[in-house]
Design a protein around this motif. Structure first.
Motif, mmCIF file in Angstrom:
data_model
loop_
_atom_site.group_PDB
_atom_site.id
_atom_site.type_symbol
_atom_site.label_atom_id
_atom_site.label_comp_id
_atom_site.label_asym_id
_atom_site.label_seq_id
_atom_site.Cartn_x
_atom_site.Cartn_y
_atom_site.Cartn_z
ATOM 1 N N MET A 61 73.271 5.031 125.470
ATOM 2 C CA MET A 61 72.572 3.928 124.850
ATOM 3 C C MET A 61 72.697 4.049 123.324
ATOM 4 O O MET A 61 72.468 5.106 122.765
ATOM 5 C CB MET A 61 71.102 3.951 125.275
ATOM 6 C CG MET A 61 70.323 2.798 124.720
ATOM 7 S SD MET A 61 68.652 2.646 125.377
ATOM 8 C CE MET A 61 68.991 2.087 127.024
ATOM 9 N N LYS A 62 73.071 2.951 122.685
ATOM 10 C CA LYS A 62 73.226 2.936 121.230
ATOM 11 C C LYS A 62 71.880 2.651 120.563
ATOM 12 O O LYS A 62 71.152 1.755 120.961
ATOM 13 C CB LYS A 62 74.246 1.889 120.819
ATOM 14 C CG LYS A 62 75.626 2.195 121.339
ATOM 15 C CD LYS A 62 76.665 1.549 120.496
ATOM 16 C CE LYS A 62 78.047 1.751 121.030
ATOM 17 N NZ LYS A 62 78.516 3.069 121.073
ATOM 18 N N ARG A 63 71.598 3.438 119.531
ATOM 19 C CA ARG A 63 70.336 3.282 118.800
ATOM 20 C C ARG A 63 70.546 2.338 117.615
ATOM 21 O O ARG A 63 71.517 2.464 116.880
ATOM 22 C CB ARG A 63 69.836 4.640 118.321
ATOM 23 C CG ARG A 63 69.529 5.547 119.500
ATOM 24 C CD ARG A 63 69.222 6.998 119.150
ATOM 25 N NE ARG A 63 69.544 7.437 117.825
ATOM 26 C CZ ARG A 63 68.628 7.680 116.858
ATOM 27 N NH1 ARG A 63 67.354 7.548 117.097
ATOM 28 N NH2 ARG A 63 69.018 8.082 115.671
ATOM 29 N N VAL A 64 69.614 1.400 117.452
ATOM 30 C CA VAL A 64 69.729 0.345 116.445
ATOM 31 C C VAL A 64 68.552 0.415 115.478
ATOM 32 O O VAL A 64 67.418 0.669 115.888
ATOM 33 C CB VAL A 64 69.738 -1.051 117.124
ATOM 34 C CG1 VAL A 64 69.805 -2.164 116.097
ATOM 35 C CG2 VAL A 64 70.868 -1.162 118.127
ATOM 36 N N PRO A 120 71.025 5.930 113.024
ATOM 37 C CA PRO A 120 71.325 5.093 114.194
ATOM 38 C C PRO A 120 72.828 4.884 114.368
ATOM 39 O O PRO A 120 73.616 5.183 113.476
ATOM 40 C CB PRO A 120 70.642 3.769 113.837
ATOM 41 C CG PRO A 120 70.744 3.722 112.343
ATOM 42 C CD PRO A 120 70.524 5.150 111.901
ATOM 43 N N ASP A 121 73.194 4.351 115.515
ATOM 44 C CA ASP A 121 74.590 3.998 115.786
ATOM 45 C C ASP A 121 74.951 2.678 115.126
ATOM 46 O O ASP A 121 76.093 2.476 114.703
ATOM 47 C CB ASP A 121 74.824 3.888 117.302
ATOM 48 C CG ASP A 121 74.497 5.180 118.011
ATOM 49 O OD1 ASP A 121 75.179 6.179 117.742
ATOM 50 O OD2 ASP A 121 73.534 5.195 118.809
ATOM 51 N N VAL A 122 73.982 1.757 115.082
ATOM 52 C CA VAL A 122 74.203 0.403 114.574
ATOM 53 C C VAL A 122 73.006 -0.015 113.714
ATOM 54 O O VAL A 122 71.869 0.309 114.042
ATOM 55 C CB VAL A 122 74.355 -0.612 115.735
ATOM 56 C CG1 VAL A 122 74.570 -2.021 115.219
ATOM 57 C CG2 VAL A 122 75.471 -0.209 116.682
ATOM 58 N N VAL A 123 73.308 -0.762 112.643
ATOM 59 C CA VAL A 123 72.262 -1.321 111.792
ATOM 60 C C VAL A 123 72.451 -2.824 111.732
ATOM 61 O O VAL A 123 73.570 -3.310 111.530
ATOM 62 C CB VAL A 123 72.333 -0.740 110.358
ATOM 63 C CG1 VAL A 123 71.312 -1.417 109.451
ATOM 64 C CG2 VAL A 123 72.141 0.762 110.367
ATOM 65 N N LEU A 124 71.374 -3.571 111.925
ATOM 66 C CA LEU A 124 71.364 -5.017 111.691
ATOM 67 C C LEU A 124 70.682 -5.198 110.345
ATOM 68 O O LEU A 124 69.496 -4.885 110.197
ATOM 69 C CB LEU A 124 70.588 -5.748 112.785
ATOM 70 C CG LEU A 124 71.100 -5.580 114.211
ATOM 71 C CD1 LEU A 124 70.224 -6.354 115.182
ATOM 72 C CD2 LEU A 124 72.538 -6.031 114.325
ATOM 73 N N MET A 125 71.426 -5.674 109.331
ATOM 74 C CA MET A 125 70.929 -5.707 107.952
ATOM 75 C C MET A 125 70.948 -7.120 107.376
ATOM 76 O O MET A 125 72.008 -7.746 107.304
ATOM 77 C CB MET A 125 71.817 -4.798 107.092
ATOM 78 C CG MET A 125 71.513 -4.788 105.614
ATOM 79 S SD MET A 125 70.234 -3.633 105.119
ATOM 80 C CE MET A 125 71.042 -2.064 105.418
#
Length: 92
Positions: free
Chosen positions: A1-4, A48-53
Motif C-alpha cells: 500500500m502506498k502512503r500519501v 510518503p510514497d506520493v504527495v498531492l500538493m
C-alpha cells in the motif's frame, strides 16, 4: 500500500481527497497539511510514497515546497493540484 500526504489549504478539498483515497486498497493517507511550510515538515517526517500538493497556498507556495522536498528526496512522487491555468504557475 502506498502512503500519501495531502498538502492543500482548502480544508473541504483536503477532506474530500482523504475520503476518496480511504476507499482505495492501493493508497493510504499517512498525513496532511494546510500550507506548504507545514507540508514540508510532514513530508520530511513521514517520507510518503506520493504527495498531492496544491500549487497556491499561504505561508509557502506549492512550487517552493516542491523544490525543498525534491532537493532532499529527488525520487519522491509529487502530483501538483491547481485550479489555475496560467502557464507560468503550472510550469514552475
Amino acid at each position: 500500500m502506498k502512503r500519501v500526504v495531502i498538502v492543500e489549504d482548502m480544508e473541504i478539498l483536503r477532506k474530500g481527497l482523504k475520503a476518496l483515497l480511504a476507499s482505495s486498497e492501493e493508497y493510504k493517507v499517512a498525513g496532511e497539511a494546510g500550507d506548504g511550510e507545514e507540508g514540508v515538515k510532514v513530508i520530511k517526517r513521514l517520507r510518503p510514497d506520493v504527495v498531492l500538493m496544491d500549487l497556491s497556498m499561504p505561508v509557502l507556495d506549492g512550487p517552493s515546497a516542491i523544490g525543498i522536498v525534491k532537493k532532499e528526496d529527488p525520487e519522491i512522487k509529487i502530483l501538483a493540484l491547481t485550479q489555475h491555468t496560467e502557464d507560468e504557475l503550472v510550469h514552475k
